[in-house]
Design a protein around this motif. Structure first.
Motif, PDB file in Angstrom:
ATOM      1  N   VAL A 175       6.114  -2.003  -3.977  1.00  0.00           N
ATOM      2  CA  VAL A 175       5.585  -1.522  -5.249  1.00  0.00           C
ATOM      3  C   VAL A 175       6.145  -2.385  -6.367  1.00  0.00           C
ATOM      4  N   VAL A 176       5.278  -2.778  -7.307  1.00  0.00           N
ATOM      5  CA  VAL A 176       5.710  -3.654  -8.401  1.00  0.00           C
ATOM      6  C   VAL A 176       5.494  -2.952  -9.739  1.00  0.00           C
ATOM      7  N   SER A 177       6.413  -3.248 -10.684  1.00  0.00           N
ATOM      8  CA  SER A 177       6.371  -2.677 -12.025  1.00  0.00           C
ATOM      9  C   SER A 177       6.821  -3.728 -13.027  1.00  0.00           C
ATOM     10  N   PRO A 178       6.333  -3.656 -14.268  1.00  0.00           N
ATOM     11  CA  PRO A 178       6.842  -4.562 -15.299  1.00  0.00           C
ATOM     12  C   PRO A 178       8.331  -4.344 -15.510  1.00  0.00           C
ATOM     13  N   ALA A 179       9.014  -5.378 -15.924  1.00  0.00           N
ATOM     14  CA  ALA A 179      10.459  -5.287 -16.136  1.00  0.00           C
ATOM     15  C   ALA A 179      10.795  -4.166 -17.112  1.00  0.00           C
ATOM     16  N   GLY A 180      11.727  -3.325 -16.704  1.00  0.00           N
ATOM     17  CA  GLY A 180      12.191  -2.262 -17.590  1.00  0.00           C
ATOM     18  C   GLY A 180      11.285  -1.064 -17.676  1.00  0.00           C
ATOM     19  N   GLY A 181      10.186  -1.053 -16.897  1.00  0.00           N
ATOM     20  CA  GLY A 181       9.221   0.030 -17.013  1.00  0.00           C
ATOM     21  C   GLY A 181       9.577   1.289 -16.254  1.00  0.00           C
ATOM     22  N   GLY A 182      10.407   1.158 -15.201  1.00  0.00           N
ATOM     23  CA  GLY A 182      10.762   2.325 -14.407  1.00  0.00           C
ATOM     24  C   GLY A 182       9.620   2.771 -13.509  1.00  0.00           C
ATOM     25  N   GLU A 183       9.831   3.900 -12.803  1.00  0.00           N
ATOM     26  CA  GLU A 183       8.856   4.384 -11.843  1.00  0.00           C
ATOM     27  C   GLU A 183       7.523   4.746 -12.494  1.00  0.00           C
ATOM     28  N   ASP A 184       7.558   5.188 -13.724  1.00  0.00           N
ATOM     29  CA  ASP A 184       6.320   5.581 -14.405  1.00  0.00           C
ATOM     30  C   ASP A 184       5.418   4.392 -14.680  1.00  0.00           C
ATOM     31  N   ALA A 185       5.953   3.171 -14.581  1.00  0.00           N
ATOM     32  CA  ALA A 185       5.171   1.968 -14.883  1.00  0.00           C
ATOM     33  C   ALA A 185       4.683   1.264 -13.619  1.00  0.00           C
ATOM     34  N   ARG A 186       4.823   1.889 -12.467  1.00  0.00           N
ATOM     35  CA  ARG A 186       4.309   1.284 -11.243  1.00  0.00           C
ATOM     36  C   ARG A 186       2.831   0.974 -11.412  1.00  0.00           C
ATOM     37  N   GLN A 187       2.448  -0.260 -11.097  1.00  0.00           N
ATOM     38  CA  GLN A 187       1.077  -0.673 -11.380  1.00  0.00           C
ATOM     39  C   GLN A 187       0.373  -1.336 -10.209  1.00  0.00           C
ATOM     40  N   GLY A 188       1.118  -1.615  -9.142  1.00  0.00           N
ATOM     41  CA  GLY A 188       0.475  -2.294  -8.035  1.00  0.00           C
ATOM     42  C   GLY A 188       1.369  -2.428  -6.823  1.00  0.00           C
ATOM     43  N   GLY A 189       0.808  -3.020  -5.778  1.00  0.00           N
ATOM     44  CA  GLY A 189       1.554  -3.182  -4.549  1.00  0.00           C
ATOM     45  C   GLY A 189       1.279  -4.513  -3.888  1.00  0.00           C
ATOM     46  N   ILE A 190       2.167  -4.898  -2.993  1.00  0.00           N
ATOM     47  CA  ILE A 190       2.039  -6.110  -2.194  1.00  0.00           C
ATOM     48  C   ILE A 190       2.218  -5.717  -0.732  1.00  0.00           C
ATOM     49  N   MET A 191       1.298  -6.139   0.115  1.00  0.00           N
ATOM     50  CA  MET A 191       1.428  -5.836   1.532  1.00  0.00           C
ATOM     51  C   MET A 191       0.905  -6.991   2.369  1.00  0.00           C
ATOM     52  N   GLY A 192       1.475  -7.133   3.558  1.00  0.00           N
ATOM     53  CA  GLY A 192       1.067  -8.196   4.455  1.00  0.00           C
ATOM     54  C   GLY A 192      -0.254  -7.890   5.135  1.00  0.00           C
ATOM     55  N   LEU A 193      -1.015  -8.928   5.423  1.00  0.00           N
ATOM     56  CA  LEU A 193      -2.257  -8.781   6.168  1.00  0.00           C
ATOM     57  C   LEU A 193      -1.936  -8.553   7.640  1.00  0.00           C
ATOM     58  N   SER A 194      -2.386  -7.447   8.178  1.00  0.00           N
ATOM     59  CA  SER A 194      -2.165  -7.170   9.592  1.00  0.00           C
ATOM     60  C   SER A 194      -3.170  -7.950  10.437  1.00  0.00           C
ATOM     61  N   ASP A 195      -2.902  -8.040  11.737  1.00  0.00           N
ATOM     62  CA  ASP A 195      -3.835  -8.715  12.638  1.00  0.00           C
ATOM     63  C   ASP A 195      -5.200  -8.043  12.595  1.00  0.00           C
ATOM     64  N   GLU A 196      -5.199  -6.713  12.516  1.00  0.00           N
ATOM     65  CA  GLU A 196      -6.468  -5.975  12.467  1.00  0.00           C
ATOM     66  C   GLU A 196      -7.248  -6.309  11.197  1.00  0.00           C
ATOM     67  N   MET A 197      -6.543  -6.398  10.062  1.00  0.00           N
ATOM     68  CA  MET A 197      -7.213  -6.741   8.811  1.00  0.00           C
ATOM     69  C   MET A 197      -7.803  -8.145   8.884  1.00  0.00           C
ATOM     70  N   ARG A 198      -7.068  -9.072   9.460  1.00  0.00           N
ATOM     71  CA  ARG A 198      -7.566 -10.441   9.586  1.00  0.00           C
ATOM     72  C   ARG A 198      -8.826 -10.482  10.452  1.00  0.00           C
ATOM     73  N   GLN A 199      -8.801  -9.737  11.554  1.00  0.00           N
ATOM     74  CA  GLN A 199      -9.946  -9.715  12.460  1.00  0.00           C
ATOM     75  C   GLN A 199     -11.182  -9.139  11.771  1.00  0.00           C
ATOM     76  N   GLU A 200     -10.957  -8.257  10.824  1.00  0.00           N
ATOM     77  CA  GLU A 200     -12.071  -7.641  10.100  1.00  0.00           C
ATOM     78  C   GLU A 200     -12.494  -8.458   8.889  1.00  0.00           C
ATOM     79  N   GLY A 201     -11.887  -9.647   8.726  1.00  0.00           N
ATOM     80  CA  GLY A 201     -12.319 -10.559   7.678  1.00  0.00           C
ATOM     81  C   GLY A 201     -11.585 -10.443   6.360  1.00  0.00           C
ATOM     82  N   TRP A 202     -10.499  -9.669   6.323  1.00  0.00           N
ATOM     83  CA  TRP A 202      -9.731  -9.547   5.086  1.00  0.00           C
ATOM     84  C   TRP A 202      -8.972 -10.847   4.845  1.00  0.00           C
ATOM     85  N   THR A 203      -8.906 -11.265   3.589  1.00  0.00           N
ATOM     86  CA  THR A 203      -8.221 -12.497   3.224  1.00  0.00           C
ATOM     87  C   THR A 203      -7.227 -12.223   2.101  1.00  0.00           C
ATOM     88  N   THR A 204      -6.404 -13.221   1.813  1.00  0.00           N
ATOM     89  CA  THR A 204      -5.432 -13.098   0.735  1.00  0.00           C
ATOM     90  C   THR A 204      -6.160 -12.944  -0.598  1.00  0.00           C
TER      91      THR A 204
END
Length: 261
Positions: A175-204
């Motif tokens: 989970v990513v947030s702007p600097a100094g924003g705290g939990e209330d400022a969570r705005q997005g996420g980063i996750m790895g592409l699984s083998d299943e996602m790749r097979q289904e055509g998901w890309t970066t």
């Protein structure tokens, strides 16, 4: 949750590149109730999606030959030129050098070291989206990448984001947030592409999430208007019910009905 007023590193804008802006406007109008307002010929076909009179997204024609339709997320910067230098120093590349957009602000577009495109906005007259987190507005952005560790290092270097790894069932979600924003400022996420996602055509890529009142109903409307389901609806306890979709031209996005506390 995206927070306003926007601060450096905040997710503050999202726009769509489309081969047929009018048709895309019809699709998202049916799905989210958005109205499209062109900015006129001088803006090159670019225009704003509005909901109840507030800007909630934007769209414009594809500007490069062979480009695919896609949503692009934008992050706040107080200095687009300095951010461009930071991007290159951290291993990213410049797709579009910083440029003034009339008096609205200053724009630049980049690709991170893992291959995901994104942009930054240095606000002028236009500070950012007028509504977020409400039904039928932007509420989250998620980066799917083959190299999440490199992505985390890059975005922390460029934006000084706060980064929190959260172990999930079989993978780690960051989970990513702007600097100094705290939990209330969570705005997005980063996750790895699984083998299943790749097979289904998901890309970066960065994927925007739009809040909806009823995830399953939104899926039905999307399909009725030419959209497709990339990931069937799933309920994540404490998070909400979500699904991944593509619009009629292949642009990827997700919808979510967030869990209520």
């Amino acid at each position: 949750m995206i927070t306003t007023p926007y601060v450096p590193g905040s997710l503050l804008w999202v726009d769509l590149g489309s081969p047929d802006v009018a048709a895309s406007a019809d699709f998202y109008g049916a799905l989210f109730g958005w109205d499209f307002q062109s900015q006129g010929p001088e803006a090159g076909g670019y225009g704003m999606f509005t909901l109840d009179g507030k800007i909630v997204a934007a769209a414009g024609p594809l500007m490069q030959e062979g480009a695919a339709s896609a949503w692009t997320v934008h992050f706040h910067t107080p200095d687009a030129d300095a951010t461009a230098k930071a991007v290159e120093q951290a291993g990213g590349s410049i797709r579009m050098a910083p440029m003034d957009v009339f008096t609205a602000g200053r724009l630049a577009a980049f690709t991170d070291p893992t291959g995901a495109d994104f942009a930054v906005w240095q606000p002028g007259d236009t500070r950012g989206l007028g509504a977020v987190n409400d039904p039928n507005t932007l509420c989250w952005a998620e980066l799917h990448t083959a190299d999440p560790e490199r992505a985390k290092a890059f975005y922390h270097s460029v934006f000084d984001w706060q980064i929190q790894d959260m172990p999930m069932d079989g993978f780690t979600y960051t989970v990513v947030s702007p600097a100094g924003g705290g939990e209330d400022a969570r705005q997005g996420g980063i996750m790895g592409l699984s083998d299943e996602m790749r097979q289904e055509g998901w890309t970066t890529r960065w994927r925007p999430y739009f809040e909806v009142a009823d995830c399953d109903a939104a899926i039905g409307v999307a399909q009725e208007n030419g959209g497709e389901v990339a990931m069937p609806p799933e309920t994540v306890p404490g998070v909400g019910r979500m699904a991944a979709l593509t619009d009629p031209f292949g642009a990827s996005f997700s919808v979510i009905t967030s869990a209520t506390e």
